[in-house]
Structure formats: structure tokens, C-alpha cells
Design a protein around this motif. Sequence first.
Motif, PDB file in Angstrom:
ATOM      1  N   ALA A  36      83.276  74.091  47.865  1.00 44.27           N
ATOM      2  CA  ALA A  36      83.227  72.904  47.006  1.00 44.27           C
ATOM      3  C   ALA A  36      81.854  72.229  47.105  1.00 44.27           C
ATOM      4  N   ILE A  37      81.330  72.147  48.327  1.00 41.79           N
ATOM      5  CA  ILE A  37      79.996  71.542  48.500  1.00 41.79           C
ATOM      6  C   ILE A  37      78.943  72.448  47.861  1.00 41.79           C
ATOM      7  N   TRP A  39      79.292  74.376  45.403  1.00 49.09           N
ATOM      8  CA  TRP A  39      79.371  74.250  43.942  1.00 49.09           C
ATOM      9  C   TRP A  39      78.594  73.013  43.479  1.00 49.09           C
ATOM     10  N   LYS A  40      78.733  71.918  44.243  1.00 49.45           N
ATOM     11  CA  LYS A  40      77.996  70.699  43.861  1.00 49.45           C
ATOM     12  C   LYS A  40      76.482  70.916  44.001  1.00 49.45           C
ATOM     13  N   HIS A  43      75.553  72.932  41.007  1.00 54.87           N
ATOM     14  CA  HIS A  43      75.713  72.140  39.790  1.00 54.87           C
ATOM     15  C   HIS A  43      74.577  71.129  39.634  1.00 54.87           C
ATOM     16  N   GLU A  44      74.162  70.544  40.752  1.00 55.63           N
ATOM     17  CA  GLU A  44      73.092  69.530  40.706  1.00 55.63           C
ATOM     18  C   GLU A  44      71.707  70.159  40.893  1.00 55.63           C
ATOM     19  N   LEU A  57      73.550  64.335  49.201  1.00 56.61           N
ATOM     20  CA  LEU A  57      74.690  64.824  48.415  1.00 56.61           C
ATOM     21  C   LEU A  57      76.007  64.528  49.142  1.00 56.61           C
ATOM     22  N   THR A  61      79.478  62.165  48.142  1.00 56.97           N
ATOM     23  CA  THR A  61      80.621  63.032  47.823  1.00 56.97           C
ATOM     24  C   THR A  61      81.894  62.517  48.481  1.00 56.97           C
ATOM     25  N   VAL A  76      87.842  66.577  44.925  1.00 54.85           N
ATOM     26  CA  VAL A  76      86.411  66.280  45.017  1.00 54.85           C
ATOM     27  C   VAL A  76      86.067  65.208  43.991  1.00 54.85           C
ATOM     28  N   ASP A  77      85.538  64.113  44.482  1.00 49.88           N
ATOM     29  CA  ASP A  77      85.133  62.998  43.623  1.00 49.88           C
ATOM     30  C   ASP A  77      86.237  62.620  42.627  1.00 49.88           C
TER      31      ASP A  77
END
Length: 219
Positions: A36-37, A39-40, A43-44, A57, A61, A76-77
Motif C-alpha cells: 500500500a505504501i 503504491w502511494k 502514484h505520487e 509521505l 498517510t 488507506v486515507d
Amino acid sequence: MITIDGPAGVGKSTVAKCLAARLGYVYLDTGALYRAIAWKVQHEQLDPNNLAHIQALLARTDLRLMLSGDVLSIWVDGQALNQEVIRTPGISQLASCIAAIQSVRDWLLPIQRKVVGEVGIIAEGRDMGTRVFPSADVKFFLDAELEVRAIRRQRELGQQGKDIDLKTVRNDIAVRDDRDRTRMVDPLCPAPEAIMVDTSRQSVKEVVGHMMQIIADRL
Ligand code: DC
């Protein structure tokens, strides 16, 4: 608390889910938290080697494990984690890279431990028995030959509609395992008291049966 550690493609998730269903326990997939981290990060479009960016980050989060009945879901968020987007070969490698960062592991530690005590848990990952749940009741370490793991992972990816040649899958797993085993923080290794299970030449049914027997003897 039952822990299952081991390298990629060894069948941890499959057997953990079967055991959880048979015992009425909750299944905790800790690899999904690292994914999940990752992916962020992707993504960013952050540089995973830039520690300041990764720490910033994490600070913004909100990652939670939520228990509903006997299902533990990851949020997540404020949104349920999309399992599909985190199961790509790119995210697998990125998750392994950011998992080598001490502050990422420290940040995830209390999130993983928060579920303890509420229900019976089968936790699966790389450092379950060694770091996150050192006082688990039963600890397993699953292993299998690289070739066998590569074939299983290729089949799994195929079922998701991802057609990747065996050589690439084998190489991806080997690179990731090497990184996970040799990192400085919480490397993949069996806890001294872990029960070793070689799944190379056993079916899922045989592995689960063997593990159920051990659990029944211990609990
Ligand atoms: O189990 P998995 O393939 O979904 O895990 C993805 C990566 O996350 C793995 O290569 C290493 C990291 N990981 C970890 O370091 N510690 C864990 N407990 C779980 C996963």
C-alpha cells in the motif's frame, strides 16, 4: 497468534487463508501494508531512495487495519485498499525496496500490533515471528525451491490475466528474496523456534493438514 514467514511465492497467503478459515481466525496479510505504501510512492512519483520524501509521505498517510466480523481489511486515507493495484510485479519490487527502510518498518509496527488480543490471528509476512509478534503461540517458516515458487507465482499471475514468462518471474522473485534476506533491518529469516515447512513437493491440502496437526498439538 500464529505467524507464517517465508520468501515470495512459497504459498504463505494460500495456506494462511485456509488455516484462518478452518480455525475461525482472522487473516493478516502484512505484505499488503508495504504494498500500500509502495503504491502511494509510485502514484505520487516519489523517489524511493529519498528518505525525507518517504518520511513525509508516511506523515500524511492514514493506514488502518479494520476488523469487521472475522475479516481484517486495510484502509488507506479513508478508502478500502484496492487489492488489484497493489498486486503488480512493479509494486512487488517497490514494496521490497521501501521495506528495507527502517522508518517505514518502525511506522508499520504499531499498526500491525494493534489487532493483537481482540481475536485469534494468522499473520503472514517476513518478520512476523522475529519482530512483530515475537511471543506468538506458534511460528512457522515456509520455504520451497526457487523454481517451484516461480512456477506457482507465474500461474497465479496468469489467473489474474497477467501473462509473464517464467524466466522473468523467476528473476523477479530471486531479486526480491535476496533484498528481503540481506537487508539490515528485520531481514527475512526464521525465528529460532519457528517450525520449518518445505512446501516444494506438497499440495496445499498436505501443507495445511501438516500445519493443522502442529497447531492442534501446540494450542
Ligand atoms: O508478502 P508480499 O509479497 O506481499 O510482500 C511484499 C514485500 O513487502 C516483500 O518483498 C517484502 C515486504 N514485506 C516485509 O518486508 N515484511 C513483511 N512482514 C511483509 C512484507
